[in-house]
Write an enzyme that holds these catalytic residues in place. Structure first.
Site, PDB file in Angstrom:
ATOM      1  N   ASP A 275      33.739  12.608  29.757  1.00  0.00           N
ATOM      2  CA  ASP A 275      32.630  12.690  28.984  1.00  0.00           C
ATOM      3  C   ASP A 275      31.792  11.457  29.020  1.00  0.00           C
ATOM      4  O   ASP A 275      32.542  10.680  28.306  1.00  0.00           O
ATOM      5  CB  ASP A 275      32.865  13.334  27.612  1.00  0.00           C
ATOM      6  CG  ASP A 275      31.570  13.696  26.625  1.00  0.00           C
ATOM      7  OD1 ASP A 275      30.536  13.370  26.996  1.00  0.00           O
ATOM      8  OD2 ASP A 275      31.775  14.354  25.692  1.00  0.00           O
TER       9      ASP A 275
ATOM     10  N   ASN B  92      24.731   8.596  36.852  1.00  0.00           N
ATOM     11  CA  ASN B  92      23.826   9.800  37.099  1.00  0.00           C
ATOM     12  C   ASN B  92      23.947  10.703  35.872  1.00  0.00           C
ATOM     13  O   ASN B  92      22.853  11.474  35.719  1.00  0.00           O
ATOM     14  CB  ASN B  92      24.088  10.632  38.498  1.00  0.00           C
ATOM     15  CG  ASN B  92      23.554  11.990  38.671  1.00  0.00           C
ATOM     16  OD1 ASN B  92      22.451  12.128  38.741  1.00  0.00           O
ATOM     17  ND2 ASN B  92      24.344  13.005  38.384  1.00  0.00           N
TER      18      ASN B  92
ATOM     19  N   SER C 184      16.833   7.112  36.242  1.00  0.00           N
ATOM     20  CA  SER C 184      15.936   7.296  35.193  1.00  0.00           C
ATOM     21  C   SER C 184      15.394   8.605  35.425  1.00  0.00           C
ATOM     22  O   SER C 184      15.822   9.542  35.886  1.00  0.00           O
ATOM     23  CB  SER C 184      15.083   5.935  35.324  1.00  0.00           C
ATOM     24  OG  SER C 184      14.233   6.133  34.187  1.00  0.00           O
ATOM     25  N   SER C 185      14.069   8.404  35.128  1.00  0.00           N
ATOM     26  CA  SER C 185      13.071   9.876  35.192  1.00  0.00           C
ATOM     27  C   SER C 185      11.868   9.333  35.252  1.00  0.00           C
ATOM     28  O   SER C 185      11.241   8.348  34.881  1.00  0.00           O
ATOM     29  CB  SER C 185      13.381  10.396  33.816  1.00  0.00           C
ATOM     30  OG  SER C 185      12.426  11.373  33.875  1.00  0.00           O
TER      31      SER C 185
ATOM     32  N   TYR D  27      14.340  11.564  25.097  1.00  0.00           N
ATOM     33  CA  TYR D  27      14.864  11.437  26.517  1.00  0.00           C
ATOM     34  C   TYR D  27      14.617  10.167  27.334  1.00  0.00           C
ATOM     35  O   TYR D  27      15.121   9.424  27.768  1.00  0.00           O
ATOM     36  CB  TYR D  27      14.946  12.939  27.173  1.00  0.00           C
ATOM     37  CG  TYR D  27      15.204  12.785  28.665  1.00  0.00           C
ATOM     38  CD1 TYR D  27      16.595  12.957  29.034  1.00  0.00           C
ATOM     39  CD2 TYR D  27      14.485  12.791  29.748  1.00  0.00           C
ATOM     40  CE1 TYR D  27      17.080  13.010  30.519  1.00  0.00           C
ATOM     41  CE2 TYR D  27      14.754  12.588  30.995  1.00  0.00           C
ATOM     42  CZ  TYR D  27      16.162  12.834  31.247  1.00  0.00           C
ATOM     43  OH  TYR D  27      16.265  12.816  32.620  1.00  0.00           O
TER      44      TYR D  27
ATOM     45  N   LYS E 246      15.884   6.701  28.792  1.00  0.00           N
ATOM     46  CA  LYS E 246      15.751   6.406  30.234  1.00  0.00           C
ATOM     47  C   LYS E 246      14.870   5.075  30.375  1.00  0.00           C
ATOM     48  O   LYS E 246      15.135   4.184  31.206  1.00  0.00           O
ATOM     49  CB  LYS E 246      15.067   7.454  30.954  1.00  0.00           C
ATOM     50  CG  LYS E 246      15.917   8.673  31.310  1.00  0.00           C
ATOM     51  CD  LYS E 246      17.179   8.437  31.897  1.00  0.00           C
ATOM     52  CE  LYS E 246      17.936   9.702  32.321  1.00  0.00           C
ATOM     53  NZ  LYS E 246      19.298   9.311  33.078  1.00  0.00           N
TER      54      LYS E 246
ATOM     55  N   VAL F 293      12.531  18.058  39.423  1.00  0.00           N
ATOM     56  CA  VAL F 293      13.478  18.469  40.531  1.00  0.00           C
ATOM     57  C   VAL F 293      13.990  20.026  40.400  1.00  0.00           C
ATOM     58  O   VAL F 293      14.297  20.400  39.159  1.00  0.00           O
ATOM     59  CB  VAL F 293      14.572  17.534  40.812  1.00  0.00           C
ATOM     60  CG1 VAL F 293      15.375  17.999  42.295  1.00  0.00           C
ATOM     61  CG2 VAL F 293      14.007  16.310  41.149  1.00  0.00           C
TER      62      VAL F 293
ATOM     63  N   THR G 221      16.800  21.941  40.172  1.00  0.00           N
ATOM     64  CA  THR G 221      18.322  21.907  39.964  1.00  0.00           C
ATOM     65  C   THR G 221      18.571  22.825  38.481  1.00  0.00           C
ATOM     66  O   THR G 221      17.572  23.344  37.969  1.00  0.00           O
ATOM     67  CB  THR G 221      18.952  20.464  39.606  1.00  0.00           C
ATOM     68  OG1 THR G 221      18.461  19.971  38.406  1.00  0.00           O
ATOM     69  CG2 THR G 221      18.342  19.624  40.650  1.00  0.00           C
TER      70      THR G 221
END
Length: 259
Positions: free
Chosen positions: A69, A101, A150-151, A164, A168, A197, A199
């Site tokens: 974790d 990641n 990151s994002s 969020y 990042k 993306v 996912t």
């Protein structure tokens, strides 16, 4: 949980957090295609981790899946000990690449975000990345590579993503400082910032919601949402020697999102 052929001391080894699904899984597989073995983490789904080990085995490489974790710093010392033991299994004393990641999502507007939500994001996305990297530095080879995920949301502001994206953003700053402080060891550190993306991240929102997928496609220059296969190969190539002079950079991999 291991697989593959016996590794020699010249085999490159990566550590990838959150490697049992999504972008982490894709990265582990594409590293294997390039001859890189991996130690990757999963949080709870051992069965999915086992599938990734099998995919790596199909490429003739080794993989070891370890539970972790990344939001609990207290788990890091025991984890590093397991990494050291895993490296011995792979016939190595050090590893070459670290990909930070693992992550969780949040889509709560600022006015409604709770302290608990913000702390959870901080623990996984910044505190966890900071201290896990710190704990692993003695085991990474001089001349190694680190990639922090990151994002695209650090560049494009979409309501509901503030907490969020802010974490990042902190990781992107940390990347530059790591590159500076680890420069004497010739360790390169970069940020990869994926766009939207398809996912299971965020409950599969981009993958499974046709309306959201369509909106993403409309503000992306290449006309579609991203796929895991758009990201994993890029990370694997960034870690390779061909990109040895790329350092302290934020590289957005989004198909031209919101330009």
């Amino acid at each position: 949980m291991t697989a593959g052929k016996s590794a020699g001391t010249t085999t490159k080894i990566a550590i990838v957090t959150g490697g049992s699904r999504g972008l982490g899984r894709n990265t582990v597989v594409h590293l294997a295609k390039r001859g890189v073995s991996s130690i990757f983490t999963y949080r709870t789904n051992q069965a999915e981790a086992g599938k990734v080990v099998g995919l790596v085995e199909e490429q003739g490489q080794q993989a070891i899946a370890l539970p972790l974790d990344t939001g609990k710093v207290s788990e890091f010392d025991p984890f590093v000990k397991r990494v050291w033991e895993s490296l011995a299994q792979l016939g190595a004393e050090r590893f070459d690449y670290l990909v930070n990641n693992a992550g969780t999502s949040n889509h709560t507007p600022i006015e409604q975000t709770t302290e608990e939500e913000l702390d959870g994001l901080y623990n996984v996305h910044f505190k966890g990345v900071f201290f896990l990297t710190q704990k692993l530095l003695p085991l990474i080879r001089d001349g190694g590579r680190i990639v922090n995920i990151s994002s695209g949301l650090t560049r494009v502001a979409i309501p509901g993503s503030a907490s969020y994206a802010s974490m990042k953003g902190a990781v992107e700053v940390l990347t530059r400082y790591l590159a500076k402080e680890l420069g004497p060891r010739q360790i390169r550190v970069n940020t990869v910032a994926p766009g939207a993306v398809e996912t299971d991240f965020s409950g599969g929102m981009v993958r499974d919601n046709p309306e959201i997928n369509k909106r993403v496609a409309e503000f992306t220059a290449l006309g579609r949402a991203g796929l895991p296969d758009d990201i994993g190969p890029m990370i694997a190539s960034l870690l390779a020697e061909d990109n040895r002079w790329v350092n302290a950079q934020r590289i957005e991999v989004s198909g031209g999102m919101a330009i």
